[in-house]
Scaffold this active site. Structure first.
Site, PDB file in Angstrom:
ATOM      1  N   ALA A   1      -3.797   6.249  -9.663  1.00  0.00           N
ATOM      2  CA  ALA A   1      -4.915   7.014  -9.098  1.00  0.00           C
ATOM      3  C   ALA A   1      -6.030   7.261 -10.108  1.00  0.00           C
ATOM      4  O   ALA A   1      -7.197   7.391  -9.727  1.00  0.00           O
ATOM      5  CB  ALA A   1      -4.400   8.340  -8.539  1.00  0.00           C
TER       6      ALA A   1
ATOM      7  N   ARG B   1      -6.779  -0.467   1.202  1.00  0.00           N
ATOM      8  CA  ARG B   1      -6.386   0.935   1.348  1.00  0.00           C
ATOM      9  C   ARG B   1      -7.628   1.810   1.522  1.00  0.00           C
ATOM     10  O   ARG B   1      -8.708   1.321   1.824  1.00  0.00           O
ATOM     11  CB  ARG B   1      -5.532   1.341   0.145  1.00  0.00           C
ATOM     12  CG  ARG B   1      -4.247   0.482   0.076  1.00  0.00           C
ATOM     13  CD  ARG B   1      -3.360   0.851  -1.049  1.00  0.00           C
ATOM     14  NE  ARG B   1      -2.834   2.203  -0.870  1.00  0.00           N
ATOM     15  CZ  ARG B   1      -2.208   2.871  -1.825  1.00  0.00           C
ATOM     16  NH1 ARG B   1      -2.030   2.335  -3.023  1.00  0.00           N
ATOM     17  NH2 ARG B   1      -1.759   4.089  -1.602  1.00  0.00           N
TER      18      ARG B   1
ATOM     19  N   HIS C   1      -2.540  -3.631 -10.172  1.00  0.00           N
ATOM     20  CA  HIS C   1      -2.156  -2.742  -9.073  1.00  0.00           C
ATOM     21  C   HIS C   1      -1.109  -3.439  -8.231  1.00  0.00           C
ATOM     22  O   HIS C   1      -1.197  -4.648  -7.992  1.00  0.00           O
ATOM     23  CB  HIS C   1      -3.362  -2.365  -8.207  1.00  0.00           C
ATOM     24  CG  HIS C   1      -4.397  -1.615  -8.980  1.00  0.00           C
ATOM     25  ND1 HIS C   1      -4.244  -0.283  -9.311  1.00  0.00           N
ATOM     26  CD2 HIS C   1      -5.559  -2.022  -9.536  1.00  0.00           C
ATOM     27  CE1 HIS C   1      -5.293   0.101 -10.029  1.00  0.00           C
ATOM     28  NE2 HIS C   1      -6.092  -0.938 -10.181  1.00  0.00           N
TER      29      HIS C   1
ATOM     30  N   PRO D   1       0.072   7.844 -13.177  1.00  0.00           N
ATOM     31  CA  PRO D   1       0.763   8.848 -12.383  1.00  0.00           C
ATOM     32  C   PRO D   1       1.520   8.290 -11.184  1.00  0.00           C
ATOM     33  O   PRO D   1       1.056   7.372 -10.514  1.00  0.00           O
ATOM     34  CB  PRO D   1      -0.356   9.793 -11.932  1.00  0.00           C
ATOM     35  CG  PRO D   1      -1.618   9.042 -12.105  1.00  0.00           C
ATOM     36  CD  PRO D   1      -1.379   8.065 -13.198  1.00  0.00           C
ATOM     37  N   ASN D   2       2.678   8.879 -10.980  1.00  0.00           N
ATOM     38  CA  ASN D   2       3.552   8.644  -9.841  1.00  0.00           C
ATOM     39  C   ASN D   2       4.276   7.305  -9.874  1.00  0.00           C
ATOM     40  O   ASN D   2       5.125   7.045  -9.027  1.00  0.00           O
ATOM     41  CB  ASN D   2       2.807   8.821  -8.511  1.00  0.00           C
ATOM     42  CG  ASN D   2       2.250  10.211  -8.375  1.00  0.00           C
ATOM     43  OD1 ASN D   2       2.964  11.190  -8.548  1.00  0.00           O
ATOM     44  ND2 ASN D   2       0.961  10.315  -8.102  1.00  0.00           N
TER      45      ASN D   2
ATOM     46  N   TYR E   1       5.388  -0.045  -2.080  1.00  0.00           N
ATOM     47  CA  TYR E   1       5.723  -0.312  -3.476  1.00  0.00           C
ATOM     48  C   TYR E   1       7.073  -1.000  -3.684  1.00  0.00           C
ATOM     49  O   TYR E   1       7.414  -1.336  -4.814  1.00  0.00           O
ATOM     50  CB  TYR E   1       5.697   1.005  -4.271  1.00  0.00           C
ATOM     51  CG  TYR E   1       4.334   1.647  -4.251  1.00  0.00           C
ATOM     52  CD1 TYR E   1       3.298   1.128  -5.016  1.00  0.00           C
ATOM     53  CD2 TYR E   1       4.064   2.747  -3.460  1.00  0.00           C
ATOM     54  CE1 TYR E   1       2.034   1.700  -4.995  1.00  0.00           C
ATOM     55  CE2 TYR E   1       2.806   3.328  -3.430  1.00  0.00           C
ATOM     56  CZ  TYR E   1       1.803   2.796  -4.200  1.00  0.00           C
ATOM     57  OH  TYR E   1       0.563   3.353  -4.177  1.00  0.00           O
TER      58      TYR E   1
ATOM     59  N   GLU F   1      -6.054  -5.064 -15.855  1.00  0.00           N
ATOM     60  CA  GLU F   1      -5.840  -4.005 -14.861  1.00  0.00           C
ATOM     61  C   GLU F   1      -4.934  -4.558 -13.770  1.00  0.00           C
ATOM     62  O   GLU F   1      -5.180  -5.640 -13.244  1.00  0.00           O
ATOM     63  CB  GLU F   1      -7.182  -3.572 -14.263  1.00  0.00           C
ATOM     64  CG  GLU F   1      -7.061  -2.551 -13.162  1.00  0.00           C
ATOM     65  CD  GLU F   1      -8.395  -2.214 -12.514  1.00  0.00           C
ATOM     66  OE1 GLU F   1      -8.362  -1.570 -11.456  1.00  0.00           O
ATOM     67  OE2 GLU F   1      -9.457  -2.597 -13.036  1.00  0.00           O
TER      68      GLU F   1
ATOM     69  N   ASN G   1      -1.683  -0.196 -15.368  1.00  0.00           N
ATOM     70  CA  ASN G   1      -1.802   0.287 -14.003  1.00  0.00           C
ATOM     71  C   ASN G   1      -2.067   1.780 -14.122  1.00  0.00           C
ATOM     72  O   ASN G   1      -1.142   2.582 -14.259  1.00  0.00           O
ATOM     73  CB  ASN G   1      -0.533   0.015 -13.195  1.00  0.00           C
ATOM     74  CG  ASN G   1      -0.679   0.418 -11.743  1.00  0.00           C
ATOM     75  OD1 ASN G   1      -1.575   1.160 -11.381  1.00  0.00           O
ATOM     76  ND2 ASN G   1       0.224  -0.061 -10.903  1.00  0.00           N
TER      77      ASN G   1
ATOM     78  N   ARG H   1       9.249   5.995  -3.959  1.00  0.00           N
ATOM     79  CA  ARG H   1       7.949   6.339  -3.393  1.00  0.00           C
ATOM     80  C   ARG H   1       7.462   5.240  -2.450  1.00  0.00           C
ATOM     81  O   ARG H   1       7.307   4.096  -2.840  1.00  0.00           O
ATOM     82  CB  ARG H   1       6.945   6.494  -4.544  1.00  0.00           C
ATOM     83  CG  ARG H   1       5.525   6.688  -4.114  1.00  0.00           C
ATOM     84  CD  ARG H   1       4.581   6.609  -5.308  1.00  0.00           C
ATOM     85  NE  ARG H   1       3.207   6.741  -4.854  1.00  0.00           N
ATOM     86  CZ  ARG H   1       2.168   6.297  -5.515  1.00  0.00           C
ATOM     87  NH1 ARG H   1       2.336   5.697  -6.670  1.00  0.00           N
ATOM     88  NH2 ARG H   1       0.960   6.443  -5.035  1.00  0.00           N
TER      89      ARG H   1
END
Length: 138
Positions: A75, A105, A98, A10-11, A23, A96, A72, A18
Site C-alpha cells: 500500500a 484494482r 506487485h 505492509p500486510n 494473493y 517494483e 513490494n 490474507r
C-alpha cells in the site's frame, strides 16, 4: 555471487492467510525457500515491515552494497513519497513488484511513487512476479 534482497511492505506478512483469492495460499516463507532452492548461486536476503520508516531505513542500508532490490512496498507504493525518494537516493537498482495487477484494482492503486525511480515494474503474476524480478538481475 549476486547479492539481492526482497523487501516487502505492509500486510505481506499475512500471505497465505490474507485474501487467498488475490494473493494465493502459499506463505512468503514457503515461497522464499522455493526460490532460494532454484537460485543457489544467488544470495537472497529478505526483509518485511509494516512500518514505512523501517522500509526506508532498510532501502538506505542496502542501497549502496547490494546488486539489486526487489521491492513490494504494498500500500505504501501509492502513498509514500519518502520511499520513492529513498529509491531515488540510492545506487542499487530496484525492481517494483506487485502480486496482483494493481491496474485491475481500485483507482488509487494505479498511482505509484516507486515506479518513476525503479529500473522496472512487474505486476500481476502472483508470487512469480518476485522470481521474474530476480531473473532480471541475473
Amino acid at each position: 555471487m549476486k547479492k539481492l534482497i526482497i523487501i516487502n511492505g505492509p500486510n505481506l506478512n499475512l500471505l497465505g492467510k490474507r485474501e487467498p483469492n488475490i494473493y494465493g495460499s502459499l506463505t512468503f516463507t514457503e515461497f522464499l525457500e522455493e526460490v532460494k532452492g532454484k537460485y543457489p548461486k544467488v544470495s537472497i536476503d529478505y526483509f518485511q515491515s509494516n512500518i514505512e520508516g523501517e522500509l526506508i531505513d532498510k532501502i538506505q542500508e542496502v542501497g549502496f552494497s547490494y546488486d539489486g532490490i526487489v521491492l513490494n512496498a504494498a500500500a505504501y507504493t501509492h502513498t509514500s513519497v519518502g520511499i520513492g525518494d529513498a529509491i531515488k537516493a540510492i545506487e542499487t537498482p530496484v525492481i517494483e513488484v506487485h502480486i496482483s495487477n494493481t491496474f485491475g484494482r481500485e483507482e488509487f492503486r494505479h498511482q505509484s511513487f516507486i515506479s518513476p525511480n525503479a529500473k522496472g515494474v512487474i505486476l500481476g503474476f502472483g508470487l512469480q512476479s518476485y522470481e521474474l524480478a530476480i531473473q532480471s538481475f541475473l
